[in-house]
Design a protein around this motif. Sequence first.
Motif, PDB file in Angstrom:
ATOM      1  N   ASN A  79     100.547 -19.279  81.471  1.00 52.64           N
ATOM      2  CA  ASN A  79      99.413 -20.248  82.087  1.00 52.64           C
ATOM      3  C   ASN A  79      99.471 -21.406  81.630  1.00 52.64           C
ATOM      4  O   ASN A  79      99.313 -22.333  82.689  1.00 52.64           O
ATOM      5  CB  ASN A  79      98.080 -19.502  81.459  1.00 52.64           C
ATOM      6  N   ARG A  80     100.109 -22.001  80.669  1.00 55.73           N
ATOM      7  CA  ARG A  80     100.146 -23.224  80.227  1.00 55.73           C
ATOM      8  C   ARG A  80     101.433 -23.852  81.032  1.00 55.73           C
ATOM      9  O   ARG A  80     101.275 -25.070  81.817  1.00 55.73           O
ATOM     10  CB  ARG A  80     100.708 -23.474  78.822  1.00 55.73           C
ATOM     11  N   GLU A  81     102.252 -23.186  81.393  1.00 57.55           N
ATOM     12  CA  GLU A  81     103.561 -23.771  82.201  1.00 57.55           C
ATOM     13  C   GLU A  81     102.961 -23.883  83.672  1.00 57.55           C
ATOM     14  O   GLU A  81     102.910 -24.523  84.506  1.00 57.55           O
ATOM     15  CB  GLU A  81     104.398 -22.546  82.113  1.00 57.55           C
ATOM     16  N   ASN A  82     102.155 -22.775  84.168  1.00 55.27           N
ATOM     17  CA  ASN A  82     101.533 -22.737  85.399  1.00 55.27           C
ATOM     18  C   ASN A  82     100.608 -23.688  85.909  1.00 55.27           C
ATOM     19  O   ASN A  82     100.979 -24.678  86.777  1.00 55.27           O
ATOM     20  CB  ASN A  82     100.797 -21.364  85.569  1.00 55.27           C
ATOM     21  N   LEU A  83      99.771 -24.192  84.971  1.00 54.39           N
ATOM     22  CA  LEU A  83      98.846 -25.123  84.871  1.00 54.39           C
ATOM     23  C   LEU A  83      99.583 -26.605  85.200  1.00 54.39           C
ATOM     24  O   LEU A  83      99.099 -27.529  86.001  1.00 54.39           O
ATOM     25  CB  LEU A  83      97.904 -25.176  83.780  1.00 54.39           C
ATOM     26  N   ALA A  84     100.324 -26.745  84.187  1.00 51.97           N
ATOM     27  CA  ALA A  84     101.321 -28.025  84.186  1.00 51.97           C
ATOM     28  C   ALA A  84     102.156 -28.289  85.509  1.00 51.97           C
ATOM     29  O   ALA A  84     101.899 -29.474  85.829  1.00 51.97           O
ATOM     30  CB  ALA A  84     102.218 -27.883  82.992  1.00 51.97           C
TER      31      ALA A  84
END
Length: 702
Positions: free
Chosen positions: A479-484
């Motif tokens: 999720n963190r990668e996706n949002l970034a």
Amino acid sequence: MGSKVKLAVCTLNQWVLDFEGNLERQIKAFKQAYEKGATYCLIPELSIPGYTCEDHFCEGDTELHSWEVLEKLLLMEESKHMICDVGMSIIHRGSRYNCRVIYLYQRILLIRPKMACANEGNYRELRWFVPWQKKKTVEQCLLPKSIQNITGQHTVPFGDGVIETQDTCIGSEVCEEMWSADCTNVHQSLNGVEIITNASGSHFNLRKLHVRADIIKVATARLGGAYLLANMVGCDSGRIFYDGCSMIAVNGEVVAQGLQFTLEEVEVTIATVDLEDIRKYRAAISSRSLQGAIETEYPRIRVQEFAMSPSGVLSQFKLGCSSPLCVDYKTPEEEIELSTACWLWDYLRRSGQSGFFLPLSGGVDSSSVACIVFGMCNMVCKAAKDGNQTVLNDIRRLVNDESYAVTSPEKLCNEIFTTCYMASKNSSVATKQRASSLAKRIGSNHLELCIDTVVSALLTVFTAVTGFIPKFKAHGGSNRENLALQNVQARIRMVLAYVVAQLLQWVRGKPGGLLVLGSSNVDESLRGYYTKYDCSSADINPIGGISKTDLKSFILHFTVKYSVHSLKEIVEAPPTAELEPLNEGEIAQTDEHDMGMTYQELSVFGKLRKVSLCGPYVMYTKLVHLWKATCSPSKVAEKVKHFFYSYSINRHKMTTLTPAMHAESYGPDDNRHDLRPFLYNKKWTWQFRKIDEHASQLEELD
């Protein structure tokens, strides 16, 4: 003795601290009122320095220059035959007041301070002013020597008094006083005041005009009398838009109304009123007469040498009384188009820039902004063709052509408005086509560019530093990668928007730069559903105070009015940020799915939180009843908790919101309208536990 009087209310587009321009507009208004035969002329609130100067009111310069402007006004020949009523801030015995200065040719009759300061929502008047609290009391105010030299007066009456001429009595109140519980006009009317004036700075809000007009009609229906409201029009040099619509009501009926939205800097509205109609109306109300008989006396400033009505039977006969009229109410869709158009025009012509730049995505929000700019061009072109020389001069300055001839809004749109579709590999063909089609219809200078190479370059730098390659969730990332990865795209669009806006006029061989327009609606701002410092970060945002629901209605209105049938596809398409990979060429990401709530629900949350002042638990208790037909108590609980969790973790974004035109009562702009913290305990443990307990108890009963 005659009983018919001509009264004038003026709508002015004043600019804070523009003493030169403000003076010219007041002079123009007084001259027009005099030419139309008025014997009383009312100008809007704080007309001399402009409303609102905010902390500039605390500067000595502001009061000094206001007195200097007043010197010029006192000497006008027109005021020999007409009582003039202007506004400025005045320090009296060490306290600063928001005042009306009422004068008759080189003689100040009364300085009337405001008695109820607006101090909520958009207003902070108690920061700068003290309300006059000595009811029915008048003191003597020492005048500056420069004014003494003109009027021959050392001091003048200052306070809560009324003016008595040969034939009538006139009372004043200022803006907020007509909205307050203990209305000044009630006591004045009971004390025999026949004409009540209200110099106003009443800001625009969607669907607000009905309320303002009803207050005036009810006040005069209940007590009789003539009520004069003079309101400002235009941008307040910030987030507020004033919509004008000055009006005059008599005995419960509106008899004169100025335009609600206008590009005219000065508009004078006249009504002829028969004082005998007021006297007969009042005398017929027994309860009013009984209350009036015991009302304590107001201090009266007597002007025995002046009559409001012309003398002579023939002069009176020639005056026909103004008839009641139906107030011209606009639909919310018309209000959106006209208010934002006027606000944008004021901002553009005063900013010194030469046009607007908009990242046009093909969605409802950015398309709404594009439609608003075209609506502005249409309104401006019509005003110029109708002979508004000020508007024509501003157009010619913007396009840098002193001989520019106004032909069509499309042509003007091409000169001052650039739209840009900023594609990525996650963008769909459909949104690109919708953006292109709309730009072609309105005539904007449309560009298309791809941001992929810039995004790739940034990620290459990140990988070189860390050795890690972030992935979208669809490709196995977290999720963190996706949002970034989504945020990188959004922020790149903001950077590119400013590069193009600053240099495009240079490329086109034109002077100046372009103002970058934002396109985040009030609901997304409330939820925090946008990337901080993305393309929602701009110079100004015309739709930042408007809900998604109202924007869709506006688009449909625009579709019909301007025959832009392709807009229907934009309204019907599901809102999407297009920041995640496509699924076989189709959009896989939608706004409402990402937010975990619908735009309709967001509007309800916003109104309950801001207007109804609900915290999590009280909001839940209200929605349990409101949504009981479609949601179980536990489902309502989850929706409320999700909203407050999302609101909490994103509240910090409110500190960087692009300045937007205020149009909705639940706007989350914490710089002015919504003074709440931006650091919360996102778990809301006490509140959420109470919600869960209540929901559980309700479901056990079922």
